[in-house]
Design a protein around this motif. Structure first.
Motif, PDB file in Angstrom:
ATOM      1  N   THR A 161       0.835  -1.208   0.000  1.00  0.00           N
ATOM      2  CA  THR A 161       0.000   0.000   0.000  1.00  0.00           C
ATOM      3  C   THR A 161       0.869   1.257   0.000  1.00  0.00           C
ATOM      4  OG1 THR A 161      -0.176  -0.128   2.419  1.00  0.00           O
ATOM      5  CG2 THR A 161      -1.934  -1.108   1.136  1.00  0.00           C
ATOM      6  N   LEU A 162       1.978   1.224   0.705  1.00  0.00           N
ATOM      7  CA  LEU A 162       2.889   2.366   0.712  1.00  0.00           C
ATOM      8  C   LEU A 162       3.512   2.576  -0.660  1.00  0.00           C
ATOM      9  CD1 LEU A 162       4.233   4.568   2.396  1.00  0.00           C
ATOM     10  CD2 LEU A 162       5.998   2.922   2.984  1.00  0.00           C
ATOM     11  N   ILE A 163       3.916   1.497  -1.303  1.00  0.00           N
ATOM     12  CA  ILE A 163       4.486   1.592  -2.646  1.00  0.00           C
ATOM     13  C   ILE A 163       3.458   2.168  -3.605  1.00  0.00           C
ATOM     14  CG2 ILE A 163       5.376   0.268  -4.600  1.00  0.00           C
ATOM     15  CD1 ILE A 163       6.519  -1.706  -2.584  1.00  0.00           C
ATOM     16  N   ILE A 164       2.240   1.665  -3.550  1.00  0.00           N
ATOM     17  CA  ILE A 164       1.187   2.138  -4.451  1.00  0.00           C
ATOM     18  C   ILE A 164       0.898   3.607  -4.195  1.00  0.00           C
ATOM     19  CG2 ILE A 164      -1.256   1.911  -5.002  1.00  0.00           C
ATOM     20  CD1 ILE A 164      -0.902  -1.126  -4.510  1.00  0.00           C
ATOM     21  N   PHE A 165       0.827   4.016  -2.932  1.00  0.00           N
ATOM     22  CA  PHE A 165       0.544   5.406  -2.584  1.00  0.00           C
ATOM     23  C   PHE A 165       1.610   6.348  -3.131  1.00  0.00           C
ATOM     24  CE2 PHE A 165       0.917   8.910   0.543  1.00  0.00           C
ATOM     25  CZ  PHE A 165      -0.308   9.505   0.299  1.00  0.00           C
TER      26      PHE A 165
END
Length: 64
Positions: free
Chosen positions: A35-39
């Protein structure tokens, strides 16, 4: 335009700092932070889109 460039550079810096951290955690088996990578990637892509659009508008204005 200056604001977009600053936001783009900040998001790029965050991306550059976060990716090695995530790779290191993944290698050690601490789980994934997708989720951090996608954000971060979405912020980077959106800022890049706005900058490209602004540059294209400037190019059109110079031609007219």
């Amino acid at each position: 335009m200056k604001t977009l460039q600053i936001i783009f550079l900040i998001s790029f810096a965050v991306l550059v700092l976060v990716i090695p951290f995530l790779v290191f955690n993944f290698i050690q088996g601490n789980g994934t932070n997708t989720t951090l990578i996608i954000f971060v990637a979405v912020i980077f892509i959106v800022n890049g889109f706005f900058i490209v659009r602004k540059l294209l508008n400037l190019k059109k204005d110079k031609q007219n």
